[in-house]
Enzyme design. Structure first.
Site, PDB file in Angstrom:
ATOM      1  N   HIS A  85      51.390  14.175  96.116  1.00  0.00           N
ATOM      2  CA  HIS A  85      51.774  15.060  97.222  1.00  0.00           C
ATOM      3  C   HIS A  85      50.715  16.083  97.622  1.00  0.00           C
ATOM      4  O   HIS A  85      50.720  16.570  98.745  1.00  0.00           O
ATOM      5  CB  HIS A  85      53.136  15.735  96.952  1.00  0.00           C
ATOM      6  CG  HIS A  85      53.082  16.915  96.025  1.00  0.00           C
ATOM      7  ND1 HIS A  85      53.202  16.790  94.664  1.00  0.00           N
ATOM      8  CD2 HIS A  85      52.924  18.245  96.268  1.00  0.00           C
ATOM      9  CE1 HIS A  85      53.128  17.998  94.111  1.00  0.00           C
ATOM     10  NE2 HIS A  85      52.953  18.895  95.065  1.00  0.00           N
ATOM     11  N   GLU A 105      46.022  17.243 100.938  1.00  0.00           N
ATOM     12  CA  GLU A 105      45.808  18.659 101.250  1.00  0.00           C
ATOM     13  C   GLU A 105      44.629  19.251 100.475  1.00  0.00           C
ATOM     14  O   GLU A 105      43.862  20.058 101.004  1.00  0.00           O
ATOM     15  CB  GLU A 105      47.092  19.443 100.920  1.00  0.00           C
ATOM     16  CG  GLU A 105      47.085  20.855 101.458  1.00  0.00           C
ATOM     17  CD  GLU A 105      48.305  21.655 101.020  1.00  0.00           C
ATOM     18  OE1 GLU A 105      48.248  22.879 101.158  1.00  0.00           O
ATOM     19  OE2 GLU A 105      49.289  21.069 100.545  1.00  0.00           O
ATOM     20  N   ASP A 106      44.477  18.828  99.211  1.00  0.00           N
ATOM     21  CA  ASP A 106      43.511  19.509  98.329  1.00  0.00           C
ATOM     22  C   ASP A 106      42.222  18.744  98.040  1.00  0.00           C
ATOM     23  O   ASP A 106      41.333  19.274  97.386  1.00  0.00           O
ATOM     24  CB  ASP A 106      44.191  19.834  96.983  1.00  0.00           C
ATOM     25  CG  ASP A 106      45.313  20.849  97.142  1.00  0.00           C
ATOM     26  OD1 ASP A 106      45.371  21.483  98.216  1.00  0.00           O
ATOM     27  OD2 ASP A 106      46.122  21.002  96.216  1.00  0.00           O
ATOM     28  N   ASP A 122      85.645  36.853  89.196  1.00  0.00           N
ATOM     29  CA  ASP A 122      85.573  35.383  89.174  1.00  0.00           C
ATOM     30  C   ASP A 122      84.279  34.899  88.508  1.00  0.00           C
ATOM     31  O   ASP A 122      83.605  34.004  88.978  1.00  0.00           O
ATOM     32  CB  ASP A 122      85.689  34.810  90.600  1.00  0.00           C
ATOM     33  CG  ASP A 122      84.594  35.327  91.519  1.00  0.00           C
ATOM     34  OD1 ASP A 122      83.962  36.346  91.175  1.00  0.00           O
ATOM     35  OD2 ASP A 122      84.368  34.695  92.571  1.00  0.00           O
ATOM     36  N   ASP A 161      58.959  20.365  94.535  1.00  0.00           N
ATOM     37  CA  ASP A 161      57.665  21.057  94.467  1.00  0.00           C
ATOM     38  C   ASP A 161      57.889  22.563  94.370  1.00  0.00           C
ATOM     39  O   ASP A 161      57.313  23.262  93.534  1.00  0.00           O
ATOM     40  CB  ASP A 161      56.866  20.686  95.737  1.00  0.00           C
ATOM     41  CG  ASP A 161      55.541  21.413  95.856  1.00  0.00           C
ATOM     42  OD1 ASP A 161      54.871  21.593  94.827  1.00  0.00           O
ATOM     43  OD2 ASP A 161      55.170  21.792  96.985  1.00  0.00           O
ATOM     44  N   HIS A 184      51.055  19.765  87.479  1.00  0.00           N
ATOM     45  CA  HIS A 184      52.015  20.148  88.536  1.00  0.00           C
ATOM     46  C   HIS A 184      52.627  18.915  89.224  1.00  0.00           C
ATOM     47  O   HIS A 184      53.856  18.773  89.239  1.00  0.00           O
ATOM     48  CB  HIS A 184      51.347  21.102  89.532  1.00  0.00           C
ATOM     49  CG  HIS A 184      52.150  21.322  90.776  1.00  0.00           C
ATOM     50  ND1 HIS A 184      53.398  21.932  90.772  1.00  0.00           N
ATOM     51  CD2 HIS A 184      51.908  20.981  92.067  1.00  0.00           C
ATOM     52  CE1 HIS A 184      53.867  21.958  92.010  1.00  0.00           C
ATOM     53  NE2 HIS A 184      52.985  21.385  92.814  1.00  0.00           N
TER      54      HIS A 184
END
Length: 275
Positions: A80, A84-85, A266, A146, A55
């Protein structure tokens, strides 16, 4: 293909996407960031069953190839999700990769922290909050990359999550992409959101677009033939491109104007780009 081969191939793919002028030193920094992130996310899988590191690699590739960002952004995209993880802190990132990267990663982590359960209903305030949290525009651009990768791989999520994420994307991230001038990404985010929120309507319009493709090609060729003749006579260098209206914007127009697909006139736009 083993997981290790998959990861190696994705990293080599990212290196190939870098601008030719990226220095040897910067390529080395990107390699170090990749190795660090790969170790930090080791053993973790995405819902699709793929190794998690694929990812951040995909996000970094979108950042460089589709948005045109440079080395600092590629490194930040690779890292990134680390704060957080995993157990690493923003300070750890600053010590290893410098204050600029740490500041971008910190901004991305904060944005993830504010994206709660009720985001799409308060879309405008969330868009404003994201803009204030990001004192560096690269934070927003990487966040859009992301989200784009998450939308491209949304099929592996459970259905209730798909609808929530699609709705959030339509109300928050597509307008942000538009504001950043990323027209192709905005369009793709809108289309992908619709695919999950209104699957039947999406499939129906897609089918009708495919069925009328040959007819549109003929209109395009007939319309541009005399233009090409004149431009060639003038000795100009140019490209003529056809752009088909996106599925989401066709659907949107059908809703607002209360007309069927057959009354959207269009569908085709023609662009002439001069050197």
């Amino acid at each position: 293909m083993t997981e290790q081969e998959q990861i190696k191939e994705a990293f080599e793919d990212l290196l190939k996407s870098l601008r030719k002028e990226t220095s040897k030193e910067n390529r080395q920094k990107i390699k170090e960031a990749f190795e660090f992130a790969n170790e930090a996310h080791k053993g973790v899988k995405r819902r699709s069953g793929e190794p998690y590191i694929l990812h951040p690699l995909a996000v970094a590739k979108i950042a460089v190839k589709e948005i045109g960002l440079g080395t600092t952004s590629v490194i930040s995209a690779l890292l990134h999700d680390v704060v957080e993880d995993t157990d690493y802190t923003v300070e750890d990132i600053a010590n290893l990769f410098g204050p600029k990267v740490a500041s971008i990663v910190d901004g991305l982590t904060k944005i993830s922290g504010v994206m709660g359960s009720d985001t799409s209903r308060q879309a405008e305030s969330f868009r404003k909050m994201i803009l204030t949290l990001a004192d560096d525009v690269r934070v927003i651009l990487i966040k859009i990359a992301d989200r784009l990768h998450n939308m491209r791989t949304l099929a592996s999520m459970p259905e209730h999550k798909q609808v929530k994420i699609a709705s959030e994307t339509l109300y928050i991230y597509a307008p942000l992409a538009h504001r950043m001038g990323l027209h192709a990404i905005k369009t793709e985010l809108e289309d992908l959101s619709m695919k999950y929120e209104h699957p039947e309507e999406y499939a129906e319009i897609e089918e009708k677009l495919n069925a009328t493709a040959a007819e549109r090609d003929k209109v395009f060729n007939d319309f541009t033939a005399p233009i090409r003749t004149q431009l060639d006579k003038m000795g100009l260098k140019y490209r003529i491109l056809a752009r088909v209206k996106s599925i989401y914007s066709i659907w949107n127009k059908m809703q607002t104007k209360h007309v069927p697909f057959e009354e959207i006139y269009d569908l085709l736009a023609v662009r002439i780009i001069f050197e």
